[in-house]
Enzyme design. Structure first.
Site, short mmCIF file in Angstrom:
data_model
loop_
_atom_site.label_atom_id
_atom_site.label_comp_id
_atom_site.label_asym_id
_atom_site.label_seq_id
_atom_site.Cartn_x
_atom_site.Cartn_y
_atom_site.Cartn_z
N HIS A 93 0.82 -1.22 0.00
CA HIS A 93 0.00 0.00 0.00
C HIS A 93 0.85 1.27 0.00
O HIS A 93 0.34 2.35 -0.29
CB HIS A 93 -1.00 -0.01 1.16
CG HIS A 93 -0.43 0.28 2.51
ND1 HIS A 93 -0.14 -0.70 3.43
CD2 HIS A 93 -0.09 1.46 3.10
CE1 HIS A 93 0.33 -0.15 4.55
NE2 HIS A 93 0.37 1.16 4.36
N ASP A 123 0.17 -7.69 1.67
CA ASP A 123 0.54 -6.28 1.64
C ASP A 123 2.06 -6.10 1.62
O ASP A 123 2.60 -5.23 2.31
CB ASP A 123 -0.07 -5.53 2.83
CG ASP A 123 -0.06 -4.01 2.61
OD1 ASP A 123 0.15 -3.58 1.45
OD2 ASP A 123 -0.26 -3.26 3.59
N GLY A 194 3.27 6.40 7.97
CA GLY A 194 4.63 6.61 7.51
C GLY A 194 5.56 5.50 7.97
O GLY A 194 6.61 5.27 7.38
N ASN A 195 5.18 4.80 9.07
CA ASN A 195 5.95 3.63 9.51
C ASN A 195 5.67 2.41 8.64
O ASN A 195 6.40 1.42 8.70
CB ASN A 195 5.62 3.26 10.96
CG ASN A 195 6.43 4.04 11.98
OD1 ASN A 195 5.89 4.84 12.72
ND2 ASN A 195 7.74 3.81 11.99
N SER A 196 4.61 2.47 7.84
CA SER A 196 4.23 1.32 7.02
C SER A 196 5.39 0.85 6.16
O SER A 196 6.02 1.64 5.45
CB SER A 196 3.05 1.68 6.11
OG SER A 196 1.88 1.84 6.85
N GLY A 252 -7.73 -26.94 -3.92
CA GLY A 252 -8.95 -27.01 -4.71
C GLY A 252 -10.15 -27.52 -3.93
O GLY A 252 -10.91 -28.35 -4.43
N VAL A 253 -10.32 -27.02 -2.69
CA VAL A 253 -11.51 -27.37 -1.91
C VAL A 253 -12.07 -26.11 -1.27
O VAL A 253 -11.35 -25.15 -1.05
CB VAL A 253 -11.17 -28.39 -0.79
CG1 VAL A 253 -10.83 -29.74 -1.36
CG2 VAL A 253 -10.06 -27.87 0.11
N ILE A 255 -13.71 -25.04 2.26
CA ILE A 255 -13.66 -25.63 3.59
C ILE A 255 -14.28 -24.71 4.63
O ILE A 255 -14.45 -23.51 4.38
CB ILE A 255 -12.20 -25.94 4.00
CG1 ILE A 255 -11.32 -24.70 3.83
CG2 ILE A 255 -11.65 -27.12 3.22
CD1 ILE A 255 -9.88 -24.89 4.29
#
Length: 459
Positions: A93, A123, A194-196, A252-253, A255
């Site tokens: 982001h 992310d 800003g820490n992201s 491919g299930v 659940i």
């Protein structure tokens, strides 16, 4: 002797005398990230700032070029170098939609960065800069070794103030926010906008998390921050570095978790495992996995719940043949499944209608008004001709069924893990459950093609 042991234990738990040495050690590898994006001018409703207004400079500083043309929008974030040849990790982001990405190092040096790849599901983004000399870098640590109460240090660019350090402890582990693959470390180390994308360090200077989000009523730190665990991030980064994209395993299930009432209805001793509600075309179907199977083990490891299974499958290599143990009709079976690739199979069909069908009432059972399936009902529900089951045409809103999410338009296709095509079939399954001493009956419900199991009380 006992006094010495207690003294050593107390010393181990004490706060570090200072974080200064650690900050000096890792600072050269932490970076500020500035992105630039061209944004189309708003057609109307934008701020009107009179010439000479004290706010005029404020809007100009943030790239407002007036209503007659596009403007350039800037954003700030953090990141960290993971190799001397210039690979940098940050949050997706932070750089999403950016036209230009600039990286600023602790020394003040600035370099343009190119995007290698992103993974919106966790992310995470991987960048690359070209530097004439080797860059200082940090390594990933093992986030699974972190315990609640361990000291951690966060570093980044909070609120655009430049390099900043904060410290705290691990407040919680294995937090989920909204993603399928979430595994967040919660910390009270101050994390702000800003820490992201910045690193969360252990006391050895290893990255054990990527600072991603905060929980706050006002947008500022209140001591509840979340860092994506390094054991998730490092695998994503390795794939982005090698392929420019992620390559996750696919079973491919569809659940769902086993709730206590579902466990009781199935005669299970404990509510654990992953219950298969549907098996579309794919690896699991090819291997013989069926709706109603309970997956108890995957690739030699016990499966505790759906979240556990999803992570294990995603971490497995595409094309790998794995052993899957299922519980079917009270017996364990081991099946060999060759995993596909999730990214190649993510387009899913959606239902076409959730309007209640107009059908004659057949019978009221378990708080539900049920009608046997007809071609007309199937057409109204967007189901293929020849579909079978019992259609919910009405529901008592005070009933257990309503409380557990059943609604008009739902279709019951199984009861007690056996197909039902008529009201008589369902009544027979109810009697069988009572005779077996079970308090509830497991129903397979389909809504717009989406299946799930629900246990209803039959006493």
């Amino acid at each position: 002797m006992l006094a010495l042991a207690l003294a050593l234990q107390a010393s181990a738990r004490a706060a570090p005398e200072s974080f200064a040495d650690l900050a000096d050690q890792v600072s050269p590898a932490v970076v500020n990230i500035t992105t630039s994006t061209v944004v189309a001018a708003p057609t109307e409703g934008g701020p009107i700032v009179p010439e000479g207004s004290p706010f005029e400079d404020f809007f100009n500083d943030f790239g407002n070029q007036g209503p007659d043309g596009p403007r350039r929008s800037n954003a700030l974030g953090s990141g960290f170098v993971i190799s001397e040849d210039g690979y940098i990790v940050t949050n997706n982001h932070v750089i999403e939609g950016a036209d230009e990405i600039e990286v600023e190092f602790f020394s003040g040096k600035r370099l343009d960065a190119t995007l290698v790849g992103t993974d919106p599901k966790t992310d995470i983004a991987l960048l690359k800069v070209e530097s004439p000399e080797p860059l200082a870098f940090v390594r990933f640590g093992d986030s699974n070794l972190m315990r609640v109460g361990d000291w951690v240090m966060a570093m980044g660019n909070p609120l655009g103030q430049g390099f900043s350090v904060s410290a705290g402890i691990v407040s919680a582990r294995n937090r989920e926010l909204s993603g399928t693959y979430d595994d967040f470390i919660q910390t009270d180390a101050a994390i702000n906008r800003g820490n992201s994308g910045g690193p969360l360090f252990n006391m050895s200077g290893e990255v054990i998390g990527v600072n991603t989000a905060i929980l706050s009523p006002n947008g500022g730190s209140i001591g509840i921050g979340f860092s994506m665990a390094s054991n998730v991030v490092s695998r994503v980064v390795d794939q982005l570095r090698e392929f420019g994209e992620t390559r996750r395993g696919w079973l491919g299930v569809r659940i769902q978790d086993v709730t206590p009432d579902v466990a009781e209805a199935m005669g299970l001793a404990a509510a654990k495992g992953a219950l298969v509600s549907d098996v579309p075309d794919g690896p699991a179907k090819d291997a013989g996995i069926l709706p109603g199977d309970l997956i108890t083990s995957f690739d030699g490891a016990e499966v505790t719940d759906t979240r556990d299974l999803v992570r294990r499958v995603a971490d497995a290599d595409v094309g790998k043949a794995v052993r899957v143990v299922v519980l079917r009709e009270g017996k364990s079976e081991t099946l060999l499944v060759t995993l596909g690739r999730r990214e190649a199979a993510e387009a899913e069909e959606t239902g076409t209608s959730d309007a209640p069908p107009a059908a004659p009432v057949q019978k009221d059972i378990l708080g539900l008004t049920l009608s046997e399936m007809t071609d007309e009902l199937a057409s109204e529900l967007g189901l293929p001709a020849g579909s079978s089951g019992l259609v919910v045409t009405g529901i008592d809103e005070t009933s257990e069924a309503y409380g557990k999410g059943l609604r008009s338009g739902d279709v019951i296709t199984e009861a007690g893990q056996q197909a039902v095509a008529s009201v008589a079939d369902l009544e027979a399954r109810i009697e069988e459950a009572k005779e077996a001493g079970r308090k509830s009956l497991l129903l397979l419900i389909r809504r717009g093609g989406d299946p799930r199991f629900v246990a209803l009380t039959v006493e």
